[in-house]
Design a protein around this motif. Structure first.
Motif, PDB file in Angstrom:
ATOM      1  N   GLN A  19     -35.000 -15.345   1.907  1.00 52.25           N
ATOM      2  CA  GLN A  19     -34.965 -13.897   1.706  1.00 52.25           C
ATOM      3  C   GLN A  19     -36.342 -13.250   1.792  1.00 52.25           C
ATOM      4  O   GLN A  19     -36.450 -12.035   1.829  1.00 52.25           O
ATOM      5  N   GLY A  20     -37.406 -14.057   1.777  1.00 48.05           N
ATOM      6  CA  GLY A  20     -38.750 -13.519   1.933  1.00 48.05           C
ATOM      7  C   GLY A  20     -39.373 -12.925   0.680  1.00 48.05           C
ATOM      8  O   GLY A  20     -40.330 -12.158   0.763  1.00 48.05           O
ATOM      9  N   TYR A  21     -38.837 -13.255  -0.489  1.00 45.54           N
ATOM     10  CA  TYR A  21     -39.417 -12.764  -1.734  1.00 45.54           C
ATOM     11  C   TYR A  21     -40.745 -13.468  -2.018  1.00 45.54           C
ATOM     12  O   TYR A  21     -40.951 -14.613  -1.615  1.00 45.54           O
ATOM     13  N   THR A  22     -41.610 -12.785  -2.737  1.00 40.33           N
ATOM     14  CA  THR A  22     -42.803 -13.428  -3.283  1.00 40.33           C
ATOM     15  C   THR A  22     -42.390 -14.122  -4.578  1.00 40.33           C
ATOM     16  O   THR A  22     -41.284 -13.900  -5.088  1.00 40.33           O
ATOM     17  N   ILE A  23     -43.288 -14.935  -5.123  1.00 39.58           N
ATOM     18  CA  ILE A  23     -42.978 -15.586  -6.399  1.00 39.58           C
ATOM     19  C   ILE A  23     -42.741 -14.531  -7.469  1.00 39.58           C
ATOM     20  O   ILE A  23     -41.789 -14.615  -8.252  1.00 39.58           O
ATOM     21  N   SER A  24     -43.572 -13.513  -7.490  1.00 36.07           N
ATOM     22  CA  SER A  24     -43.408 -12.433  -8.458  1.00 36.07           C
ATOM     23  C   SER A  24     -42.073 -11.719  -8.273  1.00 36.07           C
ATOM     24  O   SER A  24     -41.360 -11.437  -9.238  1.00 36.07           O
ATOM     25  N   GLY A  25     -41.715 -11.440  -7.041  1.00 40.00           N
ATOM     26  CA  GLY A  25     -40.441 -10.780  -6.751  1.00 40.00           C
ATOM     27  C   GLY A  25     -39.250 -11.641  -7.122  1.00 40.00           C
ATOM     28  O   GLY A  25     -38.257 -11.153  -7.666  1.00 40.00           O
ATOM     29  N   ALA A  26     -39.340 -12.937  -6.831  1.00 39.59           N
ATOM     30  CA  ALA A  26     -38.261 -13.855  -7.197  1.00 39.59           C
ATOM     31  C   ALA A  26     -38.124 -13.942  -8.711  1.00 39.59           C
ATOM     32  O   ALA A  26     -37.013 -13.976  -9.250  1.00 39.59           O
ATOM     33  N   ARG A  27     -39.252 -13.947  -9.400  1.00 39.90           N
ATOM     34  CA  ARG A  27     -39.237 -13.986 -10.868  1.00 39.90           C
ATOM     35  C   ARG A  27     -38.537 -12.736 -11.405  1.00 39.90           C
ATOM     36  O   ARG A  27     -37.697 -12.818 -12.300  1.00 39.90           O
ATOM     37  N   ARG A  73     -32.430 -24.199  -6.227  1.00 38.73           N
ATOM     38  CA  ARG A  73     -31.910 -23.799  -4.917  1.00 38.73           C
ATOM     39  C   ARG A  73     -31.887 -22.288  -4.772  1.00 38.73           C
ATOM     40  O   ARG A  73     -32.148 -21.750  -3.698  1.00 38.73           O
ATOM     41  N   GLN A  74     -31.584 -21.591  -5.842  1.00 38.42           N
ATOM     42  CA  GLN A  74     -31.584 -20.137  -5.804  1.00 38.42           C
ATOM     43  C   GLN A  74     -33.000 -19.610  -5.561  1.00 38.42           C
ATOM     44  O   GLN A  74     -33.208 -18.717  -4.736  1.00 38.42           O
ATOM     45  N   ILE A  75     -33.967 -20.189  -6.250  1.00 40.20           N
ATOM     46  CA  ILE A  75     -35.373 -19.800  -6.052  1.00 40.20           C
ATOM     47  C   ILE A  75     -35.797 -20.095  -4.621  1.00 40.20           C
ATOM     48  O   ILE A  75     -36.452 -19.273  -3.968  1.00 40.20           O
ATOM     49  N   LEU A 127     -34.768 -12.977 -10.756  1.00 40.86           N
ATOM     50  CA  LEU A 127     -34.115 -13.885 -11.698  1.00 40.86           C
ATOM     51  C   LEU A 127     -34.034 -13.302 -13.103  1.00 40.86           C
ATOM     52  O   LEU A 127     -33.123 -13.635 -13.863  1.00 40.86           O
ATOM     53  N   ASN A 128     -34.974 -12.438 -13.444  1.00 41.24           N
ATOM     54  CA  ASN A 128     -34.962 -11.801 -14.760  1.00 41.24           C
ATOM     55  C   ASN A 128     -34.074 -10.558 -14.789  1.00 41.24           C
ATOM     56  O   ASN A 128     -34.029  -9.859 -15.793  1.00 41.24           O
ATOM     57  N   GLY A 129     -33.400 -10.279 -13.678  1.00 39.50           N
ATOM     58  CA  GLY A 129     -32.477  -9.151 -13.654  1.00 39.50           C
ATOM     59  C   GLY A 129     -33.080  -7.850 -13.192  1.00 39.50           C
ATOM     60  O   GLY A 129     -32.457  -6.805 -13.296  1.00 39.50           O
ATOM     61  N   ASP A 130     -34.296  -7.882 -12.668  1.00 41.88           N
ATOM     62  CA  ASP A 130     -34.957  -6.669 -12.195  1.00 41.88           C
ATOM     63  C   ASP A 130     -34.796  -6.491 -10.689  1.00 41.88           C
ATOM     64  O   ASP A 130     -35.635  -5.907 -10.032  1.00 41.88           O
ATOM     65  N   GLN A 131     -33.685  -6.998 -10.133  1.00 39.98           N
ATOM     66  CA  GLN A 131     -33.530  -6.943  -8.686  1.00 39.98           C
ATOM     67  C   GLN A 131     -33.439  -5.524  -8.158  1.00 39.98           C
ATOM     68  O   GLN A 131     -33.790  -5.274  -7.022  1.00 39.98           O
ATOM     69  N   ALA A 132     -33.008  -4.578  -8.975  1.00 43.77           N
ATOM     70  CA  ALA A 132     -32.923  -3.197  -8.501  1.00 43.77           C
ATOM     71  C   ALA A 132     -34.298  -2.658  -8.133  1.00 43.77           C
ATOM     72  O   ALA A 132     -34.461  -1.963  -7.141  1.00 43.77           O
ATOM     73  N   VAL A 133     -35.328  -2.981  -8.914  1.00 44.63           N
ATOM     74  CA  VAL A 133     -36.693  -2.533  -8.630  1.00 44.63           C
ATOM     75  C   VAL A 133     -37.172  -3.133  -7.315  1.00 44.63           C
ATOM     76  O   VAL A 133     -37.693  -2.439  -6.451  1.00 44.63           O
ATOM     77  N   ASP A 134     -36.971  -4.433  -7.155  1.00 43.86           N
ATOM     78  CA  ASP A 134     -37.425  -5.111  -5.946  1.00 43.86           C
ATOM     79  C   ASP A 134     -36.624  -4.659  -4.731  1.00 43.86           C
ATOM     80  O   ASP A 134     -37.166  -4.486  -3.659  1.00 43.86           O
ATOM     81  N   ASP A 135     -35.304  -4.451  -4.895  1.00 44.47           N
ATOM     82  CA  ASP A 135     -34.478  -4.006  -3.786  1.00 44.47           C
ATOM     83  C   ASP A 135     -34.886  -2.612  -3.327  1.00 44.47           C
ATOM     84  O   ASP A 135     -34.884  -2.333  -2.131  1.00 44.47           O
ATOM     85  N   THR A 136     -35.270  -1.741  -4.250  1.00 44.83           N
ATOM     86  CA  THR A 136     -35.717  -0.403  -3.891  1.00 44.83           C
ATOM     87  C   THR A 136     -36.954  -0.481  -2.999  1.00 44.83           C
ATOM     88  O   THR A 136     -37.040   0.222  -1.991  1.00 44.83           O
ATOM     89  N   ALA A 137     -37.892  -1.337  -3.347  1.00 49.60           N
ATOM     90  CA  ALA A 137     -39.094  -1.514  -2.531  1.00 49.60           C
ATOM     91  C   ALA A 137     -38.735  -2.041  -1.148  1.00 49.60           C
ATOM     92  O   ALA A 137     -39.295  -1.596  -0.141  1.00 49.60           O
ATOM     93  N   ARG A 138     -37.788  -2.981  -1.085  1.00 49.53           N
ATOM     94  CA  ARG A 138     -37.359  -3.528   0.208  1.00 49.53           C
ATOM     95  C   ARG A 138     -36.718  -2.441   1.070  1.00 49.53           C
ATOM     96  O   ARG A 138     -36.951  -2.360   2.269  1.00 49.53           O
ATOM     97  N   TYR A 139     -35.868  -1.590   0.452  1.00 50.63           N
ATOM     98  CA  TYR A 139     -35.214  -0.526   1.203  1.00 50.63           C
ATOM     99  C   TYR A 139     -36.221   0.495   1.710  1.00 50.63           C
ATOM    100  O   TYR A 139     -36.110   0.988   2.832  1.00 50.63           O
TER     101      TYR A 139
END
Length: 120
Positions: free
Chosen positions: A75-83, A66-68, A86-98
């Motif tokens: 949230q519009g993440y790609t599979i790579s972004g969601a991965r 359900r989270q995925i 989930l691995n704790g790299d949300q700061a990197v992905d969030d920076t790109a989104r911002y």
């Protein structure tokens, strides 16, 4: 962002039982079974027990699915972004989104400025 922010409120509640078949999980998450099998290959966090050629998911698997689903569909993440998330790299992905949001805002403000200049 909290885990609960990623899960849709429209999904059915998860019954209190130990194991779920792929068909039950598909209904609980409103997905097709082939999508679940594909996600198993893409996300190491989904790891159903396999006995006699059948998959048995536990409650934790359903929550992760359900989270995925929330990350990909809401949230519009790609599979790579969601991965990564989930691995704790949300700061990197969030920076790109911002950065993307900032570029979009700048473009919109420039359009508004042009519109206001043409009205004078």
């Amino acid at each position: 962002m909290k885990e609960t922010d990623l899960v849709s409120d429209d999904l059915p509640s998860i019954p209190t039982k130990r194991y779920f078949t792929i068909g039950e999980v598909a209904r609980l998450c409103e997905l097709k079974p082939h999508v679940l099998r594909y996600w198993e290959q893409e996300f190491e966090q989904i790891n159903p027990v396999k006995r006699s050629g059948r998959r048995y998911y536990q409650r934790q698997d359903v929550l992760i699915i359900r989270q995925i689903q929330g990350l990909l569909h809401d949230q519009g993440y790609t599979i790579s972004g969601a991965r990564q998330w989930l691995n704790g790299d949300q700061a990197v992905d969030d920076t790109a989104r911002y950065k993307q949001l900032l570029r979009q805002t700048i473009t919109e403000l420039e359009d508004i400025r042009k519109l206001l200049k043409s009205v004078k």
